[in-house]
Design an enzyme around this catalytic site. Structure first.
Site, PDB file in Angstrom:
ATOM      1  N   CYS A  98       0.818  -1.220   0.000  1.00 35.59           N
ATOM      2  CA  CYS A  98       0.000   0.000   0.000  1.00 35.59           C
ATOM      3  C   CYS A  98       0.854   1.274   0.000  1.00 35.59           C
ATOM      4  CB  CYS A  98      -0.883   0.060   1.251  1.00 35.59           C
ATOM      5  SG  CYS A  98      -2.198  -1.130   1.223  1.00 35.59           S
ATOM      6  N   HIS A 418     -13.177  -6.284  -8.504  1.00 29.83           N
ATOM      7  CA  HIS A 418     -12.097  -7.250  -8.761  1.00 29.83           C
ATOM      8  C   HIS A 418     -12.631  -8.305  -9.715  1.00 29.83           C
ATOM      9  CE1 HIS A 418      -8.983 -10.256  -8.145  1.00 29.83           C
ATOM     10  NE2 HIS A 418      -8.244  -9.306  -7.612  1.00 29.83           N
TER      11      HIS A 418
END
Ligand code: DHE
Length: 597
Positions: A98, A418
Site C-alpha cells: 500500500c 475485482h
C-alpha cells in the site's frame, strides 16, 4: 523530531493518546466516554482490518534481501543491521503493497521521513497499533504484530527508506537460460494429450504448476516454477505455456514434448505478477511480455526463447496530477486481437499503454489517461473492448483496442471491483454485458458492452445486485453456459468463503429486482474438514460443459479441485491428491489462448 520513550502502551491507552491515533472519532469518544474506559467499542471496531485491506501485495521477495541500515540523523534512533533487516522484512511483506517500496505512497499514504519525523514516534506507534477507518489495518490490536514489532516499525519509519536494486538487461541476461534450444524441440506434438482441454493449475505455495487433463482429471505432470507462482498464459498457438512467479521468474513450457518441460526461463525483476503473449494474426508465438512490480517495468521477450529484447520503465507522471511517481507497478497485461499491441495496465500512474510490437527498435506506444490503481480486467465478448478495474477508485475503465482510445470511465457503485478477466453474457433484457464482483462488498455490477445494438446501455452500469458476500475475487461464465459464477474467497465467514453463488443469467430481469442465486457449498462437497478452505476462481473446460473450482486450504492442509456439471449444477468430480498443494488459479489452454470468458 526528538524521540522519547513511548507513552502509549497497549492496554494502558490514555484518552489523549487514543485521540492522537484515532483522530476525530476518538475526540468524539473522549467527549462521550466516562473516565475510563476511554474508547467506545464502536470506535475501535472502525479501526479493524477490512477484507479489501488484507488483499494487498506482499512483496515477499524484496523482503528476503539483506539491506544495509541507513544512518540516523540527530534525534532519531538508529537501528542495528539485524533490527533494520527485521523491520525491512515486515515492511515489504505487510506495508509496501500500500505505501510503496520507496514509501512514497500508493493506495496508502506516503511514509517518507520528512513526513514521519513530523508525525513522531508516538503517533506512528499508535497508528500501527490501531489502524485507521481509512483502511490502515490494526496491526497491533489484531495481534498480527507484537508490541515490540510495532515499536520497531515506528522507529524504522523514522529512518530513510531502503531502496532495492534495479534489474536491467545485464541481470536479465544473467538469469536467462535456454534449456532446450528451438532446433532441438519437437516438430510436432509428441504426446497424446488433448492439449486444448488441458488445465494449468497454480500450486501457489509449492512454487509449482500441475497440468491436469480436462477429460480424465488426471494430473499429467507437476512442474517446478517460480516462488509463490501466480498465473499461466498460453502462446497464441497453444503450444507454449508461460508461467510467472512472484519472484518474477518466467518458465516457458513446451507442451509438445513427450514429457512437457521448461525449455527456457528468465527473471525479469524482483517482484512480478503478469505475463502475456502476442496474439495478433501474423504475430502468433512471436513475443512474450512480462510486467514487474519491482523494478517498475515491463519486458518484451522472444516468444521461442525468452531472450529479453526490450525493457521499458513505467516510472513517470501520474495521469491527472502530473506529478512524478517513482514506482508505478505493472498490473494486468493483455494482447490485443485487433492490433499488434500489448495492453499494459500501469497501476499508480493510472495509464493504460498500448505497446505496438511491430518494431521494437522504433517502439510506438499509445498512452491512455485512465484512472489510478488499475488492476485486472478482460475483453468484452467481441474482444474489441478492454474493460479494467481501477480498484481502489471503484471504477471501470473501457478502452477501444481497435481505435486505441479511451471510451469511458464508470463508477461501479460497489467497493473495490475485482473482476479477474470478468464474465461476458447476453442479458435477456439488457443485451450484451460484462460482469465484475467486488472485494469490499457483496455486489455484482453489469456494464453494457454493445454500443451498436444497445447504445443506451453501452458503457453504463446497467444492473447491480448482491451475491454471497464481500471478499469476492473472480466471476466467470462461458458462451455456452447460462450461469454466472461468483466466488467470495476472502469472506471472513467459512461458510461463505467455502461456497460459490450461481446466477441463472437467462432468468435475469434487469428491472432493479435482485436476481436469485443458488449457493453451492463446494468446500463441504469436497469433504474437507480441516482449516478454512476457500473456494477460488472458476474456470471452464474447453466445451463449456464443466466448471472447475479450487478449494484452497493452508499449505499443510488438504485442498481440492471440484468439478461441477454446468447443466445440473451438481458435483461431477473431486480431484484430491497430495501433490495439489494450495491450488488457486486454473488456466484452460483453449479458453486462455482465445480469451474465452
Ligand atoms: Fe492475483 C491475476 C495481482 C493476489 C490469483 N493478480 C492478477 C493480475 C494481477 C494480480 C495484476 C492480472 C494479471 C494479468 O491478467 O495479466 N494478485 C495480485 C496482487 O497484487 C495480489 C493482490 C497480492 C500479491 O501479493 O500478489 C494478488 N492473486 C492473488 C492471490 O492471493 C490469488 C487469489 C491466489 C494466488 O495464486 O496467488 C491470486 N491473480 C490470481 C489469478 C489471476 C490473477 C487466478 C488470473 C485470473 C484470470 O482469470 O485470468
Amino acid at each position: 523530531m526528538k524521540q522519547t520513550t513511548p507513552f502509549v502502551r497497549r492496554g494502558l491507552l490514555t484518552t489523549a493518546a487514543l485521540a492522537l491515533a484515532l483522530g476525530p472519532l476518538a475526540a468524539m469518544a473522549q467527549d462521550q466516554a466516562p473516565a475510563d474506559p476511554a474508547v467506545p467499542k464502536a470506535a475501535l471496531e472502525d479501526h479493524q482490518s477490512k477484507t479489501g485491506n488484507k488483499y494487498e501485495p506482499s512483496l515477499d521477495n524484496l523482503a528476503q534481501a539483506e539491506v544495509a541500515a541507513p544512518g540516523a540523523p540527530e534525534g532519531v534512533q538508529a537501528l542495528t543491521e539485524a533490527e533494520f533487516n527485521e523491520a525491512n522484512k515486515i515492511y515489504f511483506e505487510r506495508c509496501a503493497g500500500c505505501h510503496g517500496v520507496l514509501r512514497k505512497g500508493a493506495t496508502g499514504k506516503p511514509l517518507t521521513p520528512d513526513l514521519t519525523r513530523e508525525l513522531g514516534f508516538e503517533y506512528l506507534q499508535s497508528f500501527i497499533t490501531y489502524g485507521s477507518p481509512a483502511g490502515m489495518p490494526n496491526w497491533g490490536t489484531s495481534g498480527d504484530l507484537s508490541e515490540a514489532q510495532v515499536d520497531l516499525m515506528a522507529k524504522y519509519l523514522l529512518l530513510d527508506p531502503a531502496a532495492p536494486p534495479e534489474f536491467g538487461m545485464k541481470e536479465m541476461r544473467e538469469s536467462w537460460k535456454v534449456l532446450v534450444p528451438p532446433d532441438q524441440r519437437p516438430t510436432k506434438q509428441e504426446n497424446d494429450w488433448d492439449l486444448e482441454n488441458l488445465f494449468s493449475v497454480t500450486l501457489r505455495d509449492a512454487g509449482q504448476i500441475a497440468l491436469i487433463d480436462g477429460a480424465s482429471y488426471e494430473i499429467k505432470s507437476v512442474i517446478d516454477t517460480g516462488y509463490a507462482v501466480h498465473i499461466s498464459r498460453l502462446s497464441a498457438s497453444g503450444r507454449y505455456l508461460f508461467v510467472i512467479g512472484r519472484d518474477a521468474k518466467v518458465n516457458m513450457i513446451d507442451l509438445w514434448m513427450k514429457e512437457p518441460a521448461t525449455v527456457a526461463e528468465i527473471k525479469i525483476g524482483a517482484e512480478a505478477r503478469s505475463i502475456e503473449t502476442s496474439k495478433m494474426e501474423g504475430w502468433e508465438d512471436k513475443y512474450a511480455i512480462a510486467g514487474a512490480y519491482w523494478p517498475p517495468q515491463y519486458v518484451i521477450m522472444d516468444g521461442e526463447t525468452l531472450e529479453p529484447l526490450k525493457i521499458q520503465s513505467t516510472r513517470g507522471m501520474i495521469y491527472d496530477e502530473q506529478e512524478y511517481h517513482p514506482e508505478p507497478r505493472v498490473a494486468a497485461i493483455l494482447a490485443s486481437h485487433y492490433r499488434p499491441e500489448f495492453i499494459v495496465n500501469v497501476k499508480e500512474t493510472g495509464k493504460i499503454l498500448l505497446v505496438d510490437y511491430t518494431d521494437l527498435q522504433n517502439l510506438k506506444t499509445t498512452e491512455i489517461e485512465a484512472e489510478r490503481f488499475l488492476h485486472d480486467g478482460g475483453l468484452d465478448g467481441t474482444k474489441r473492448y478492454f474493460i479494467t478495474a481501477a480498484n481502489a477508485r471503484n471504477k471501470l475503465v473501457v478502452i477501444d483496442t481497435k481505435e486505441g482510445k479511451l471510451v469511458k470511465i464508470e463508477d461501479t457503485g460497489g467497493q473495490t471491483p475485482h473482476p479477474g478477466r470478468g464474465a461476458n453474457f447476453i442479458h435477456p433484457t439488457l443485451g450484451p454485458v460484462w460482469a465484475t464482483s467486488h472485494l469490499g462488498d457483496d455486489s455484482v455490477a453489469l456494464i453494457g458492452t454493445d454500443p451498436e445494438g444497445h447504445p443506451d446501455q453501452a458503457w453504463k452500469i446497467v444492473d447491480s445486485f448482491p451475491a454471497l458476500g464481500g471478499g469476492s475475487l473472480f466471476v466467470k461464465t462461458h458462451p455456452k453456459s447460462k450461469y454466472l459464477y461468483v466466488d467470495a474467497t476472502l469472506n471472513p465467514e467459512a461458510e461463505i468463503s467455502g461456497s460459490v453463488a450461481v446466477f441463472d443469467t437467462s432468468a435475469m430481469k434487469g428491472d432493479g429486482s435482485d436476481p436469485e442465486f443458488k449457493t453451492l457449498p463446494l468446500a463441504e462437497w469436497a469433504g474437507i474438514t480441516e482449516g478454512q478452505p476457500r473456494v477460488v476462481q472458476a474456470e471452464f473446460n474447453k466445451d463449456g460443459t464443466e466448471v472447475w473450482f479450487s478449494v484452497w486450504n493452508g499449505k499443510d492442509q488438504e485442498s481440492a479441485i471440484v468439478v461441477i456439471d454446468d447443466k445440473t449444477l451438481e458435483m461431477k468430480h473431486v480431484i484430491k491428491d497430495k501433490r495439489l498443494v494450495t491450488p488457486t488459479g486454473k488456466f484452460n489452454v483453449y479458453n486462455t489462448k482465445t480469451d474465452t470468458y
